[in-house]
Design an enzyme around this catalytic site. Sequence first.
Site: not given
Ligand code: NAP
Length: 247
Positions: A142, A156
């Site tokens: 991130s 985080y």
């Molecule tokens: P999201 O829409 O909230 O999706 C999170 C995903 O992770 C879901 O598939 C969820 O599964 C799964 N998950 C959560 N906890 C888990 C666990 N303990 N074991 C296995 N799977 C788990 O998040 P996103 O925004 O796509 O983020 C994806 C990655 O990108 C993350 O690592 C996040 O930190 C990183 N990121 C995101 C952003 C942003 O702005 N969105 C920015 C920087 C980095 P369920 O559907 O079953 O709950």
Amino acid sequence: MKNIVITGASRGIGRATALLCAARGWSVAVNYVRDERAAEQTAQAVRAAGGRAVTARADVAVEADVMQMFDTAESGLGPLHGVVINAGIVAPSQALADMTAQRLKRMFDVNTYGAYLCAREAARRLSRDRGGGGGAIVLVSSAATRLGSPHEYVDYAGSKAALDTLTIGLAKELGQQGVRVNAVRPGLIETEIHASGGHPDRAERLGAATPMGRAGRPEEVAEAIVWLLSDAASYATGAILDVAGGR
Ligand code: NAP
């Protein structure tokens, strides 16, 4: 056809990556922890795009779950060629002084310990010396690791900073094993993760103040991940690629 495990592929960046992988000829093991229906929808979309797909429920913070997830992927798809370590969580915005020990533990259990467990399994199964055929690992870090996320979630930010360091070290460990290890650092991306931090409109609101004047889309991050997985990135390892609109 190549086979890949993508953690957290039921929604958001993981789902977009699964669909783009399928379009580029990968078969996908779709990991989720809670939302089976969403994971199955991702799997169906992968199949519709021409790939094979299996779903695998696993809490990445639980070692037995992680081992089972990799076993399910290999028995359902065949030998692995790629792993995207994407699953991650945030928690409601708070100053560090207000955070409970339980919150801190879960943040590091999922984002750091979980990522290390998945990376360990990927190293075991892809490395040539251990019987694997080589491949590529991409970690989803991130931009928070550069920014620190004060008053929002320094927990985080720190939990993700370890992934940047893991990328550098593991790339060196696996350099002779036919395994490339890289990371992407997304900025503000429009996904459901912001709602879990209590601010569903966070990406749109803060995105307006970034150099590009907008939030990013999950598909824009997926493009970077899939490039790092591909043979087009054959000399890239230990790289950490910002996909953050200049933030
Ligand atoms: P999201 O829409 O909230 O999706 C999170 C995903 O992770 C879901 O598939 C969820 O599964 C799964 N998950 C959560 N906890 C888990 C666990 N303990 N074991 C296995 N799977 C788990 O998040 P996103 O925004 O796509 O983020 C994806 C990655 O990108 C993350 O690592 C996040 O930190 C990183 N990121 C995101 C952003 C942003 O702005 N969105 C920015 C920087 C980095 P369920 O559907 O079953 O709950």
